[in-house]
Design an enzyme around this catalytic site. Sequence first.
Site, PDB file in Angstrom:
ATOM      1  N   ASN A  80     -63.453  11.049  22.988  1.00 46.89           N
ATOM      2  CA  ASN A  80     -62.251  10.484  22.382  1.00 46.89           C
ATOM      3  C   ASN A  80     -61.485   9.660  23.407  1.00 46.89           C
ATOM      4  O   ASN A  80     -61.821   9.639  24.589  1.00 46.89           O
ATOM      5  CB  ASN A  80     -61.377  11.609  21.812  1.00 46.89           C
ATOM      6  CG  ASN A  80     -61.909  12.080  20.465  1.00 46.89           C
ATOM      7  OD1 ASN A  80     -62.438  11.284  19.694  1.00 46.89           O
ATOM      8  ND2 ASN A  80     -61.763  13.358  20.184  1.00 46.89           N
ATOM      9  N   LYS A 174     -59.063   5.705  15.723  1.00 50.18           N
ATOM     10  CA  LYS A 174     -59.617   7.041  15.970  1.00 50.18           C
ATOM     11  C   LYS A 174     -58.629   7.869  16.800  1.00 50.18           C
ATOM     12  O   LYS A 174     -58.443   9.064  16.565  1.00 50.18           O
ATOM     13  CB  LYS A 174     -60.973   6.933  16.691  1.00 50.18           C
ATOM     14  CG  LYS A 174     -61.595   8.285  17.042  1.00 50.18           C
ATOM     15  CD  LYS A 174     -62.138   8.973  15.820  1.00 50.18           C
ATOM     16  CE  LYS A 174     -62.171  10.473  15.847  1.00 50.18           C
ATOM     17  NZ  LYS A 174     -62.666  11.168  16.977  1.00 50.18           N
TER      18      LYS A 174
HETATM   19  N1  LIG Z   1     -65.882  18.530  18.551  1.00 46.74           N
HETATM   20  C1  LIG Z   1     -65.583  17.529  17.728  1.00 46.74           C
HETATM   21  O1  LIG Z   1     -65.577  17.687  16.492  1.00 46.74           O
HETATM   22  C2  LIG Z   1     -65.277  16.156  18.277  1.00 46.74           C
HETATM   23  C3  LIG Z   1     -65.174  15.105  17.355  1.00 46.74           C
HETATM   24  C4  LIG Z   1     -64.913  13.836  17.845  1.00 46.74           C
HETATM   25  C5  LIG Z   1     -64.773  13.610  19.196  1.00 46.74           C
HETATM   26  N2  LIG Z   1     -64.847  14.647  20.069  1.00 46.74           N
HETATM   27  C6  LIG Z   1     -64.691  14.336  21.502  1.00 46.74           C
HETATM   28  O2  LIG Z   1     -65.978  14.464  22.113  1.00 46.74           O
HETATM   29  C7  LIG Z   1     -65.834  14.855  23.491  1.00 46.74           C
HETATM   30  C8  LIG Z   1     -66.630  16.144  23.684  1.00 46.74           C
HETATM   31  O3  LIG Z   1     -66.024  17.138  22.881  1.00 46.74           O
HETATM   32  P1  LIG Z   1     -66.777  18.445  22.386  1.00 46.74           P
HETATM   33  O4  LIG Z   1     -65.919  19.037  21.330  1.00 46.74           O
HETATM   34  O5  LIG Z   1     -68.195  18.159  22.085  1.00 46.74           O
HETATM   35  O6  LIG Z   1     -66.654  19.282  23.727  1.00 46.74           O
HETATM   36  P2  LIG Z   1     -67.281  20.688  24.150  1.00 46.74           P
HETATM   37  O7  LIG Z   1     -67.808  21.429  22.952  1.00 46.74           O
HETATM   38  O8  LIG Z   1     -66.250  21.313  25.006  1.00 46.74           O
HETATM   39  O9  LIG Z   1     -68.536  20.277  24.999  1.00 46.74           O
HETATM   40  C9  LIG Z   1     -68.391  19.676  26.263  1.00 46.74           C
HETATM   41  C10 LIG Z   1     -69.625  20.059  27.055  1.00 46.74           C
HETATM   42  O10 LIG Z   1     -69.535  19.409  28.329  1.00 46.74           O
HETATM   43  C11 LIG Z   1     -70.089  20.287  29.280  1.00 46.74           C
HETATM   44  N3  LIG Z   1     -69.644  19.929  30.623  1.00 46.74           N
HETATM   45  C12 LIG Z   1     -68.370  19.797  31.061  1.00 46.74           C
HETATM   46  N4  LIG Z   1     -68.371  19.444  32.367  1.00 46.74           N
HETATM   47  C13 LIG Z   1     -69.663  19.378  32.745  1.00 46.74           C
HETATM   48  C14 LIG Z   1     -70.309  19.075  33.970  1.00 46.74           C
HETATM   49  N5  LIG Z   1     -69.620  18.781  35.073  1.00 46.74           N
HETATM   50  N6  LIG Z   1     -71.654  19.117  34.020  1.00 46.74           N
HETATM   51  C15 LIG Z   1     -72.361  19.411  32.907  1.00 46.74           C
HETATM   52  N7  LIG Z   1     -71.814  19.710  31.703  1.00 46.74           N
HETATM   53  C16 LIG Z   1     -70.479  19.680  31.639  1.00 46.74           C
HETATM   54  C17 LIG Z   1     -69.604  21.645  28.855  1.00 46.74           C
HETATM   55  O11 LIG Z   1     -70.407  22.623  29.452  1.00 46.74           O
HETATM   56  P3  LIG Z   1     -70.078  24.202  29.389  1.00 46.74           P
HETATM   57  O12 LIG Z   1     -70.558  24.637  28.044  1.00 46.74           O
HETATM   58  O13 LIG Z   1     -70.871  24.724  30.527  1.00 46.74           O
HETATM   59  O14 LIG Z   1     -68.592  24.308  29.567  1.00 46.74           O
HETATM   60  C18 LIG Z   1     -69.752  21.560  27.345  1.00 46.74           C
HETATM   61  O15 LIG Z   1     -71.029  21.989  26.927  1.00 46.74           O
HETATM   62  C19 LIG Z   1     -64.322  15.008  23.718  1.00 46.74           C
HETATM   63  O16 LIG Z   1     -63.792  13.831  24.253  1.00 46.74           O
HETATM   64  C20 LIG Z   1     -63.779  15.259  22.300  1.00 46.74           C
HETATM   65  O17 LIG Z   1     -62.429  14.882  22.178  1.00 46.74           O
HETATM   66  C21 LIG Z   1     -65.127  15.919  19.633  1.00 46.74           C
HETATM   67  C1  LIG Z   2     -59.630  14.994  15.158  1.00 44.78           C
HETATM   68  C2  LIG Z   2     -61.106  15.123  14.829  1.00 44.78           C
HETATM   69  C3  LIG Z   2     -61.311  16.377  14.016  1.00 44.78           C
HETATM   70  C4  LIG Z   2     -61.439  13.941  13.926  1.00 44.78           C
HETATM   71  O1  LIG Z   2     -62.800  13.842  13.716  1.00 44.78           O
HETATM   72  C5  LIG Z   2     -61.990  15.084  16.062  1.00 44.78           C
HETATM   73  O2  LIG Z   2     -61.966  13.817  16.659  1.00 44.78           O
HETATM   74  C6  LIG Z   2     -61.720  16.138  17.133  1.00 44.78           C
HETATM   75  O3  LIG Z   2     -61.844  17.328  16.838  1.00 44.78           O
HETATM   76  O4  LIG Z   2     -61.419  15.763  18.291  1.00 44.78           O
END
Ligand SMILES: NC(=O)c1ccc[n+]([C@@H]2O[C@H](COP(=O)([O-])OP(=O)(O)OC[C@H]3O[C@@H](n4cnc5c(N)ncnc54)[C@H](OP(=O)(O)O)[C@@H]3O)[C@@H](O)[C@H]2O)c1
Ligand SMILES: CC(C)(CO)[C@@H](O)C(=O)[O-]
Length: 296
Positions: A80, A174
Amino acid sequence: GALAAAGHDVVACGRRPLSNIEVTEGDSTATYPVRWAAAPGEVGPVALTVLATKIHDTGGAAEWLAVLTSAGGSVLVAQNGVDQVERVGPLVGAAGEHHRGTDSAGAGSAGTVVPALVYVNAERVAPGVVRTRRSDRDLVVPGTDEAAPVADLLAGAGLAVERSADFATAAWRKMLTNVSANPITALTGRRVEVLAEQPVAELAMRVLREAVAVANAEGAQLTDADAHEVLTWLQTLAPGSTTSMLQDRDAGRPLEHDGLTGTIVRLGDRHGIDVGANRTLLSLLSAVSPGASATR
Ligand SMILES: NC(=O)c1ccc[n+]([C@@H]2O[C@H](COP(=O)([O-])OP(=O)(O)OC[C@H]3O[C@@H](n4cnc5c(N)ncnc54)[C@H](OP(=O)(O)O)[C@@H]3O)[C@@H](O)[C@H]2O)c1
Ligand SMILES: CC(C)(CO)[C@@H](O)C(=O)[O-]
């Protein structure tokens, strides 16, 4: 998961061993085998590196990025925020040279950095186990020639990829979802359904209107109608939808507040825009994020 399902050789680069990715969507669960690498030198040449850490963990992935892109290849920044290219560009390809070990010193051309706006709602329920809820699109990427091969690869893997002619506006749009839904869900401890409650919806609209003003001062083309549409979109997400920040709060992990709400406050101050509602959320998020000093 999509790339593995399409038969691509996927390597999970991380701190914990992973041999499968399990994805549940609705009633259907699929498991895809992946290779796991504990260190960048174990991976070999790659066509595409996907960076999917939180914004504040980008620096921690610097060595991975430098080594994996040392011979070229593209980086999809699935994070994001609005400054994916500025954040990751300096860590990629030849630019990331100083992060590399002596055994991987081949110069290589700089990799192409492709920012991606992720619309998949992904809930990590255990390591390697994800529940996804999808809406009208999965990813938005720039509609440029440079991004086209990556967009084609992802679309070929069955993802709904939108190519945006005005990516700056798309990124800010977004960002609107993230500076409203993420802080409010993380602070209330409730999933996105909390945004349907009238007093909460009013707060979200204040946050969104401030963010629209900041976005436009930064060159985006957003209107009040966009703020309303974003709130309606969030209010009508699939039941049970969560946010990445609420998941971090529940798991006791640091929050992504600085990269999201912090960006609105910093830019608002720079442009002389009132960002009072975002500033209030930022102060509360800073106070609850692990690592904040707790004085009673
Ligand atoms: N989740 C959603 O629905 C969603 C939707 C849209 C956008 N986003 C965006 O996408 C991005 C990722 O979010 P997420 O929700 O997928 O995060 P997440 O579930 O916290 O996953 C992040 C991953 O990165 C790994 N990581 C962190 N530092 C690391 C390093 N130095 N070396 C290797 N691995 C590392 C973590 O490992 P560990 O497991 O070991 O901690 C974890 O598996 C963010 O910017 C978020 O805002 C998320
Ligand atoms: C706000 C959201 C649910 C929209 O897809 C997502 O970007 C998130 O969890 O960061």
